[in-house]
Design an enzyme around this catalytic site. Structure first.
Site, PDB file in Angstrom:
ATOM      1  CD  GLN A  86      40.942  11.690  28.413  1.00 53.97           C
ATOM      2  OE1 GLN A  86      41.998  11.100  28.381  1.00 53.97           O
ATOM      3  NE2 GLN A  86      39.850  11.227  27.813  1.00 53.97           N
ATOM      4  CG  HIS A  87      37.373  10.679  32.376  1.00 58.65           C
ATOM      5  ND1 HIS A  87      36.914  10.241  31.147  1.00 58.65           N
ATOM      6  CD2 HIS A  87      38.522  10.017  32.595  1.00 58.65           C
ATOM      7  CE1 HIS A  87      37.751   9.334  30.671  1.00 58.65           C
ATOM      8  NE2 HIS A  87      38.740   9.186  31.521  1.00 58.65           N
ATOM      9  CG  ASP A 239      44.954  14.597  30.517  1.00 57.23           C
ATOM     10  OD1 ASP A 239      44.223  13.764  29.935  1.00 57.23           O
ATOM     11  OD2 ASP A 239      45.118  14.589  31.756  1.00 57.23           O
TER      12      ASP A 239
END
Length: 489
Positions: A86-87, A239
């Site tokens: 992520q991110h 994820d």
């Protein structure tokens, strides 16, 4: 044989699973590593993810051919889904070419930018939590965009598309710029409660940019993104969202994931809004919500201690279990690479309680307990979590983590049956897209909502400290300002 493929593109590696659509049986598995990273600057080249995907995919086909005793090819696969870390920030030009290395979730160089963004809304942290479910920290994509504008303005000026890691891999497969609600909710500029991009929040980064043209389309949870080599490509997700699918997490249940980072997350029917910033109010990959807390430091802490002592993971686990709860008063604060929960990006790790009688085993045990205490302190901020406690991720296979979490949480732990729950969850999504079935029906049919039960409550083999005493000692040690090393300037 109809198969689906699930991809887990994590910080450390890419894993590809091939599963039978009807039974969920694991037919093939392939892995390929990514370049290691070390915060505060944590960056990777997206092309390396693509190379790792192709290598892992080829290995999965070979593994499947070996298991079934005949050639398994791309034509056997009906659908594929990509779950990614992520991110992270991936930026491309108008031709879809990546114009700089991707900044990852655990890159903390954008911490000052996160602090500045937090002060730009009139109602502060509450306003951010209400608008997008999360208060800006260094991990979020919006903070990294602000960093890019401040530090590399010439690169920022050439951005045509802003993508997450899973978005970019889906683009490589399909040629389509798209994402899903789960991963989008971790950017800091998509609203889980309103199901929409918040361009007003991106205007706080730069009000002159036409942000609507630079963001990917958000697909429905089971909407196909396109096709690759004749294979239907699912929308993919983050994820943690995929891990929730991979164990069939139900409302009230909690999952603790032990990997490079430590996360605890739960499925909820309502969006979260936590102005303290501890809980990120994400969406999930099925239409519900996924309140989540994250620590930057998990298995890499115990791995680092193992390297220092010259001990491998298996020996570390055995040594930790040879010691009583409380590690004879030794406390490890696991802020090795800064910390996200609590928000202390410039902190470093520490050890308290050393004496001339401290042993290597004390230090090993304390390193496991420090990681577990940190995650459990974060988990305690999650709302409505009275159900089962699942353990997933690479660290979940170590008996020391299983036993110590059960001891310190004072609750039985279900160790997920599937080792690669993120890849398994991606397979679930791929199967849902190709069959039209609901994800929970697939999980039930495949038997993914199962695992070994570990219950260490009332353990009497040692006369160590109580779980309450260990956690109080940790909180006292972690609260010290000794671990904060400047402000990043």
């Amino acid at each position: 044989m109809g198969l689906v493929a699930g991809v887990d593109s994590s910080t450390q590696s890419t894993k590809v699973e091939l599963r039978d659509i009807d039974s969920g049986a694991l037919v093939g598995l392939g892995r390929a590593p990514h370049a290691p990273v070390s915060p505060p600057r944590s960056e990777q080249y997206p092309r390396d993810w693509w190379d790792a995907f192709n290598a892992a995919f080829a290995k999965a086909l070979l593994d499947a051919s070996s298991r079934v005793g005949r050639s398994v090819t791309v034509r056997t696969i009906e659908a594929i889904s990509v779950a990614g870390q992520q991110h992270g920030l991936v930026v491309t030009d108008g031709a879809g070419v990546v114009i700089r290395p991707a900044k990852l979730w655990n890159d903390t160089e954008s911490a000052p930018d996160a602090t500045r963004l937090r002060g730009l809304l009139s109602d502060g942290d509450y306003g951010w939590a209400k608008a997008c479910g999360s208060v800006p920290v260094a991990a979020l994509t919006i903070s990294k965009l602000a960093w890019l504008r401040r530090v590399e303005p010439s690169v920022f000026a050439h951005i045509a598309k802003v993508l997450l890691p899973h978005d970019w891999l889906t683009y490589k497969l399909t040629g389509r710029f798209c994402t899903d609600r789960g991963d989008a909710s971790g950017t800091g500029y998509w609203s889980p409660s309103e199901e929409m991009w918040r361009f007003d929040l991106l205007d706080l980064v730069d009000p002159t940019v036409d942000w609507e043209t630079k963001l990917p389309e958000v697909l429905d949870p089971v909407e196909a993104a396109g096709d690759w080599e004749g294979i239907v490509v699912a929308p993919g997700t983050g994820d943690n969202m995929a891990a929730a699918l991979g164990i069939g997490l139900a409302p009230g249940d909690v999952a603790i994931s032990l990997g490079t980072s430590g996360t605890a997350f739960a499925v909820s029917d309502t969006p979260a809004c936590d102005p303290s910033g501890y809980v990120s109010g994400f969406a999930d990959a099925s239409g519900r919500f996924l309140p989540l807390v994250c620590t930057l430091n998990a298995t890499k802490v115990t791995d680092t201690v193992g390297v220092v002592l010259g001990i491998d993971r298996s020996a570390m686990s055995a040594m930790a279990l040879s010691e009583p709860l409380g590690a004879q008063g030794t406390v490890v604060v696991p802020y090795f690479d800064g910390e996200r929960t609590p928000n202390r990006p410039y902190a470093r790790g520490g050890v308290l309680g050393l004496s001339t009688s401290t042993s290597a085993a004390n230090l090993v045990r304390a390193s496991f307990e420090g990681v577990v205490c940190s995650i459990l302190d974060a988990k305690d901020h999650l709302p409505g979590t009275s159900g089962a406690l699942f353990l997933v991720g690479g660290g979940s296979r170590l008996p020391a983590y299983q036993e110590i979490i059960a001891e310190l949480a004072d609750q039985e732990v279900i160790v997920a049956r599937e080792e690669e729950t993120v890849a398994a969850g991606a397979c679930v999504q791929a199967a849902a897209v190709i069959t039209g079935s609901r994800t929970n029906q697939i999980v039930d049919t495949w038997g993914l909502h199962q695992g070994a039960i570990v219950d260490s409550r009332g353990r009497t083999s040692f006369k160590g400290a109580s779980a309450r005493e260990v956690r109080e000692s940790y909180r006292h040690a972690a609260a010290s300002e000794l671990w904060d090393m400047g402000n990043g300037e």
